[in-house]
Design an enzyme around this catalytic site. Structure first.
Site, PDB file in Angstrom:
ATOM      1  N   ARG A  72      26.218  54.924  86.134  1.00 18.71           N
ATOM      2  CA  ARG A  72      25.364  56.085  85.893  1.00 18.71           C
ATOM      3  C   ARG A  72      23.923  55.783  86.272  1.00 18.71           C
ATOM      4  NH1 ARG A  72      22.821  57.654  81.178  1.00 18.71           N
ATOM      5  NH2 ARG A  72      24.154  56.321  79.929  1.00 18.71           N
ATOM      6  N   TYR A 113      19.284  80.544  97.942  1.00 20.03           N
ATOM      7  CA  TYR A 113      20.722  80.452  97.664  1.00 20.03           C
ATOM      8  C   TYR A 113      21.027  81.074  96.297  1.00 20.03           C
ATOM      9  CZ  TYR A 113      25.027  78.259  96.049  1.00 20.03           C
ATOM     10  OH  TYR A 113      26.265  78.043  95.506  1.00 20.03           O
ATOM     11  N   ASP A 136      13.884  73.002  99.889  1.00 23.29           N
ATOM     12  CA  ASP A 136      15.316  72.935 100.149  1.00 23.29           C
ATOM     13  C   ASP A 136      15.500  73.016 101.659  1.00 23.29           C
ATOM     14  OD1 ASP A 136      18.028  73.389 100.588  1.00 23.29           O
ATOM     15  OD2 ASP A 136      18.274  74.606  98.794  1.00 23.29           O
ATOM     16  N   LYS A 144      26.823  70.051 102.685  1.00 23.03           N
ATOM     17  CA  LYS A 144      26.758  70.777 103.940  1.00 23.03           C
ATOM     18  C   LYS A 144      26.684  69.808 105.137  1.00 23.03           C
ATOM     19  CE  LYS A 144      26.662  74.415 101.244  1.00 23.03           C
ATOM     20  NZ  LYS A 144      26.424  73.893  99.896  1.00 23.03           N
TER      21      LYS A 144
END
Length: 422
Positions: free
Chosen positions: A78, A131, A211, A236
């Site tokens: 983690r 988005y 972004d 993506k």
């Protein structure tokens, strides 16, 4: 890792990112000579001594500064994992960032980053459209935490936004400027340098986050234009094969240390297998994106001349009399492979077109090797306020197309036959 593993020059020649994707940050000798980094599918790591474990935790939790040459060791996946560390090293190369953090999804990257730097009472200034998931975060989740938002349409200048903020009495409360450029799904551009300069004029430290998913690491470098943070849905173009969900944040070591601290507490990091898949994908990032862009040019040109297409939204078609053209020339290195277009008609015509596609897949997401088409108004942006959708230009006849690596002649043939059905 040794200095040898991070060599960026040979005999004074600076190596290109696409070459460094094969080896940067990895030492085969540390993994039985494996040419590729293994999957470190482990939750925890063994300390050689208790003293070593104490030292690692001191660095991980910022309890002291590292001594000269000292690096944090492996503790728990983690916090850190070899696959993620090597991946993060390589991701910095395209954007020339100091540091990177990898997350379980693009939304995990965005959410963790925003919650790292925003506090109740702050205002986040953001471009629109964005988005659909980001739109929901900005308009429904953050306000419940006392974080206000101020949206502006892509195309509105930084100077105009500054005037509006001052008139609304919000200028001194701004905590972050968040840009999505090109915008999903309209391909509208926002002036990164202009808004980064606006952030510097504010009375407190205001970060500019971008972004950069639509153009990916190849065709736009926001940090070079003054942005503080760059965000990606690595699902993506970075992943590129429609088989992994991940996100990335890049920026300075100082800022990324804070982001990683929040990531550790929120548990939004990516896993080892995700890291390994992305390491594989980075090796072909450039050739994939170049092929996709070349195909998209052909497809966009075809759509622009088709009588059943009312409008094409494609960066490669911007003309010099369009204000967006000048932003494009300043900050973009290519038009990418995302195309949106409006059909003559409405939802019925759009659905008929989508239902008749044979080679291009009807699916959301983008940036994969296969071409994908979807209907933003009823799919990716369905939770955006209907009136706002229309204001943003996301109408019922809009199709969003992500061009893959197929032969453009084949894609055009498929589009042509589907358009005949409209």
């Amino acid at each position: 890792m040794t200095k040898q593993s991070k060599r960026t020059t040979i005999d004074g020649h600076r190596l290109h990112p696409e070459s460094l994707m094969m080896s940067y940050g990895y030492v085969p000798a540390l993994s039985e000579g494996a040419i590729k980094c293994p999957i470190f599918q482990t939750s925890t790591f063994v300390f050689q001594t208790a003293e070593e474990g104490k030292a690692f935790f001191e660095l991980a939790y910022g309890l002291r500064h590292p001594r000269e040459g000292e690096e944090i060791g492996l503790i728990y996946s983690r916090l850190n994992n070899p696959d993620l560390e090597i991946l993060e090293d390589r991701l910095t190369l395209w954007d020339q960032a100091e540091a990177a953090a990898v997350f379980a999804s693009g939304m995990a990257a965005i959410t963790t980053t925003l919650l790292t730097f925003l506090r109740p009472g702050d205002v986040i200034v953001h471009s629109e459209p964005v988005y659909g998931g980001t739109d929901y975060l900005l308009k429904h989740v953050l306000p419940s935490l006392g974080i206000r938002r101020f949206g502006f349409m892509s195309g509105v200048s930084p100077e105009q936004v500054e005037v509006q903020l001052r008139r609304a009495g919000l200028f001194d409360a701004v905590g972050m400027i968040y840009l999505e450029t090109p915008a999903n799904p309209t391909n509208a551009l926002v002036d990164i340098a202009g808004f980064a300069a606006l952030a510097k004029r504010m009375p407190r430290r205001v970060l500019t986050a971008v972004d950069n998913t639509f153009l990916g690491p190849l065709w736009q470098h926001p940090l070079a234009h003054g942005a503080d943070l760059v965000l990606y849905s690595a699902t993506k173009y970075i992943g590129g094969h429609s088989d992994v969900i991940a996100g990335v944040c890049l920026g300075s070591r100082e800022l990324l240390a804070q982001v990683k601290g929040m990531r550790t507490i929120m548990g939004t990091m990516a896993g080892a297998h995700t890291g390994w898949l992305l390491l594989r994908s980075l090796e072909t990032l450039k050739i994939r994106m170049e092929t996709q862009q070349a195909g998209a040019r052909r497809v966009a040109d075809f759509l622009a001349t088709h009588p059943k297409v009312a409008r094409v939204y494609y960066l490669g078609h911007l003309e010099s009399n369009d204000p967006q053209y000048h932003i494009y020339r300043r900050q973009c290195l290519g038009p990418g492979a995302m195309i949106s277009f409006d059909l003559h008609g409405g939802e019925a015509e759009a659905f008929r077109f989508l239902n008749h596609l044979q080679l291009i897949h009807l699916a959301v997401s983008l940036g994969g090797t296969e071409s994908l088409a979807e209907h933003p108004a009823s799919m990716t942006h369905s939770d955006v306020d209907p009136e706002e959708r229309i204001e943003f230009g996301i109408g019922p006849a809009m199709i969003r197309l992500s061009v893959g690596v197929e032969h453009p002649d084949d894609l055009i043939a498929d589009l042509n036959q589907a358009l005949r059905a409209v």
